[in-house]
Motif scaffolding. Sequence first.
Motif, PDB file in Angstrom:
ATOM      1  N   SER A   1      40.246  86.306  45.446  1.00 54.53           N
ATOM      2  CA  SER A   1      40.401  86.118  46.887  1.00 54.53           C
ATOM      3  C   SER A   1      41.693  86.758  47.373  1.00 54.53           C
ATOM      4  O   SER A   1      42.459  87.322  46.582  1.00 54.53           O
ATOM      5  N   ARG A   2      41.973  86.631  48.655  1.00 52.71           N
ATOM      6  CA  ARG A   2      43.286  87.021  49.161  1.00 52.71           C
ATOM      7  C   ARG A   2      44.327  86.010  48.684  1.00 52.71           C
ATOM      8  O   ARG A   2      43.994  84.910  48.230  1.00 52.71           O
ATOM      9  N   TRP A   3      45.605  86.390  48.766  1.00 51.80           N
ATOM     10  CA  TRP A   3      46.701  85.559  48.294  1.00 51.80           C
ATOM     11  C   TRP A   3      47.107  84.551  49.361  1.00 51.80           C
ATOM     12  O   TRP A   3      47.312  84.909  50.525  1.00 51.80           O
ATOM     13  N   LEU A   4      47.221  83.284  48.917  1.00 52.71           N
ATOM     14  CA  LEU A   4      47.712  82.212  49.787  1.00 52.71           C
ATOM     15  C   LEU A   4      48.694  81.375  48.982  1.00 52.71           C
ATOM     16  O   LEU A   4      48.675  81.390  47.742  1.00 52.71           O
ATOM     17  N   THR A   5      49.552  80.625  49.673  1.00 57.41           N
ATOM     18  CA  THR A   5      50.444  79.719  48.958  1.00 57.41           C
ATOM     19  C   THR A   5      49.653  78.508  48.491  1.00 57.41           C
ATOM     20  O   THR A   5      48.569  78.198  49.017  1.00 57.41           O
ATOM     21  N   MET A   6      50.197  77.799  47.526  1.00 58.64           N
ATOM     22  CA  MET A   6      49.554  76.572  47.063  1.00 58.64           C
ATOM     23  C   MET A   6      49.415  75.578  48.211  1.00 58.64           C
ATOM     24  O   MET A   6      48.416  74.847  48.288  1.00 58.64           O
ATOM     25  N   ARG A   7      50.374  75.559  49.067  1.00 59.15           N
ATOM     26  CA  ARG A   7      50.298  74.661  50.232  1.00 59.15           C
ATOM     27  C   ARG A   7      49.079  75.014  51.093  1.00 59.15           C
ATOM     28  O   ARG A   7      48.337  74.140  51.548  1.00 59.15           O
ATOM     29  N   GLU A   8      48.839  76.301  51.285  1.00 56.34           N
ATOM     30  CA  GLU A   8      47.693  76.739  52.087  1.00 56.34           C
ATOM     31  C   GLU A   8      46.374  76.437  51.387  1.00 56.34           C
ATOM     32  O   GLU A   8      45.385  76.057  52.040  1.00 56.34           O
ATOM     33  N   TRP A   9      46.350  76.563  50.079  1.00 60.08           N
ATOM     34  CA  TRP A   9      45.124  76.239  49.348  1.00 60.08           C
ATOM     35  C   TRP A   9      44.801  74.755  49.460  1.00 60.08           C
ATOM     36  O   TRP A   9      43.641  74.373  49.649  1.00 60.08           O
ATOM     37  N   ARG A  10      45.814  73.943  49.359  1.00 59.36           N
ATOM     38  CA  ARG A  10      45.580  72.496  49.496  1.00 59.36           C
ATOM     39  C   ARG A  10      45.043  72.176  50.892  1.00 59.36           C
ATOM     40  O   ARG A  10      44.165  71.327  51.055  1.00 59.36           O
ATOM     41  N   ALA A  11      45.567  72.859  51.890  1.00 58.82           N
ATOM     42  CA  ALA A  11      45.096  72.625  53.253  1.00 58.82           C
ATOM     43  C   ALA A  11      43.622  72.991  53.415  1.00 58.82           C
ATOM     44  O   ALA A  11      42.917  72.428  54.266  1.00 58.82           O
ATOM     45  N   LEU A  12      43.147  73.919  52.593  1.00 58.12           N
ATOM     46  CA  LEU A  12      41.735  74.304  52.621  1.00 58.12           C
ATOM     47  C   LEU A  12      40.872  73.395  51.748  1.00 58.12           C
ATOM     48  O   LEU A  12      39.663  73.614  51.640  1.00 58.12           O
ATOM     49  N   GLY A  13      41.502  72.397  51.116  1.00 57.02           N
ATOM     50  CA  GLY A  13      40.758  71.459  50.293  1.00 57.02           C
ATOM     51  C   GLY A  13      40.632  71.847  48.835  1.00 57.02           C
ATOM     52  O   GLY A  13      39.932  71.183  48.066  1.00 57.02           O
ATOM     53  N   VAL A  14      41.300  72.931  48.417  1.00 62.17           N
ATOM     54  CA  VAL A  14      41.262  73.362  47.012  1.00 62.17           C
ATOM     55  C   VAL A  14      42.301  72.547  46.245  1.00 62.17           C
ATOM     56  O   VAL A  14      43.503  72.652  46.522  1.00 62.17           O
ATOM     57  N   GLN A  15      41.840  71.744  45.285  1.00 57.86           N
ATOM     58  CA  GLN A  15      42.719  70.801  44.603  1.00 57.86           C
ATOM     59  C   GLN A  15      42.826  71.102  43.110  1.00 57.86           C
ATOM     60  O   GLN A  15      41.807  71.263  42.429  1.00 57.86           O
ATOM     61  N   PRO A  16      44.062  71.198  42.587  1.00 48.15           N
ATOM     62  CA  PRO A  16      44.239  71.419  41.144  1.00 48.15           C
ATOM     63  C   PRO A  16      43.652  70.278  40.326  1.00 48.15           C
ATOM     64  O   PRO A  16      43.664  69.117  40.748  1.00 48.15           O
ATOM     65  N   VAL A  17      43.151  70.614  39.160  1.00 46.70           N
ATOM     66  CA  VAL A  17      42.662  69.631  38.198  1.00 46.70           C
ATOM     67  C   VAL A  17      43.778  69.446  37.174  1.00 46.70           C
ATOM     68  O   VAL A  17      43.987  70.289  36.306  1.00 46.70           O
TER      69      VAL A  17
END
Length: 356
Positions: free
Chosen positions: A284-300
Motif C-alpha cells: 500500500s501507500r506509506w502511512l504512520t502507525m497512528r494513521e493505520w490505527r485510525a483506519l482500524g488496522v490493529q497490530p497482533v
Amino acid sequence: MQERDPLAPLPSVPAPQPVQVLIVQPQPTPTPVSPPAPVSGFERYKGQLAATARAAGVRDATIAAVIPYLRQNARVIALDRAQPGGPPNSNVIPPFAPYRAQHVTTDLITRGAARFRSYGPQLAWLEQRFGVEPQVLMAIFGHETSYGRITGNFDLLEVLATLAYEGRRRAFFEAEFIAALKLVDRGTPRSRLKGSWAGATGYPQFMPSNVLRLATDGDGDGVANIWSSEMDGLASIAAYLQDAGWKRGVHWGVPVNVPASLNRAAITTKLVPPRCPAVFRRHSRWLTMREWRALGVQPVGASLPEAEMATLIEPDGQGATAYLLTSNYRAILDYNCSNFYALSVGLLADRIAAGR
C-alpha cells in the motif's frame, strides 16, 4: 618337304625364359578425412570472456588457469529455464501460507534459537557495529543455507560462464564471472568457489561481486572467510543489510488485523519502483502507525512506534493475517526481491528471538 636325316642331331631349342608375373598389391581404401570439428559457440564465447577479463584487470595467469577448461553446464541451463515465471501481467498470486510453512519450520526455529543463544556476545557486537537486528541475520543464514548445511556444490566459475553464455541476463552474469576471477586473483582457491546453480556462494549465499565488496571478518582472525566461519558469514550479512539502508533500532514489521471496512482503493500506492515492480505493487501507500490505527488496522501483539512509517501487505488475501512493513523490510527485499522470502525471514527472525 625336305626329309630330315634321322642320325643328324636335333636342332637346339632355346631354353625357356622365366615369366615375370606382375603382382598388383591391393591398395588400402583411403580413410575418409573428417573436416575439423566446428568450434562451438561456447568455445568462441570463452575467447570473448578472456578478452573481457583481461580488460577488467584480471591476471593472465588466472585467465589461462580457468577459462580454457570451462565447460558448459546443461544442468544449470535446465534449472534456470525451469524457474517459475507465470504468464505476463497475470493477476493470479499464490497464497503465502504454504511457503511460510516450508520456510518457518520448527527445525529452523530450534536450531536458529540455539545459535542465537550461543553467539549472544558476538551478535550483540555485530548489532552495535552494524545496527542490524541479530535475529534477522540468523534468519537469513537459516533461510539461505539451513545454517550452513546446504551451500551448493556447483563449480561457481562454470555456472557463471554458462549463465552468461545462455544470454538471458548476460551483462549481469558476465560481471559476476569477472568478479569470481578477481576472487581467484586475490588468493581464493578455485576449490572453495562452490555454490548454487544460480552463482551464489558461502554462508550468506553472496554473488561474487558482493563477496568482493561486503565480505567481512566477524570472528576477529583478520580474514573474511564466508565459506567456513559462521561469524564471518553473519557479519557479512549484516554488512549487506547496512549497505542496503537498514535503519538502526527499527523492527522489520508486525502482523496486523485489517477490518473488512478498510477502503483499499484509498491506500493504493502510486509509486513506481525502479526494480521489482510486481513485488512492490502489492504494498500500500506509506502511512504512520497512528494513521493505520485510525483506519482500524490493529497490530497482533507487539506494535511499532506511532510515528513510524509503514506499508500494508495482505499476502493471503483479505480476511487473513496482514503485515505492516517498515523500511527495513525493504532492506531484506534487497537481499532477495520476493515478498514471500522477506516475510518468511522476518517471521523466522521473530521466532528465533523468542526461542520458540
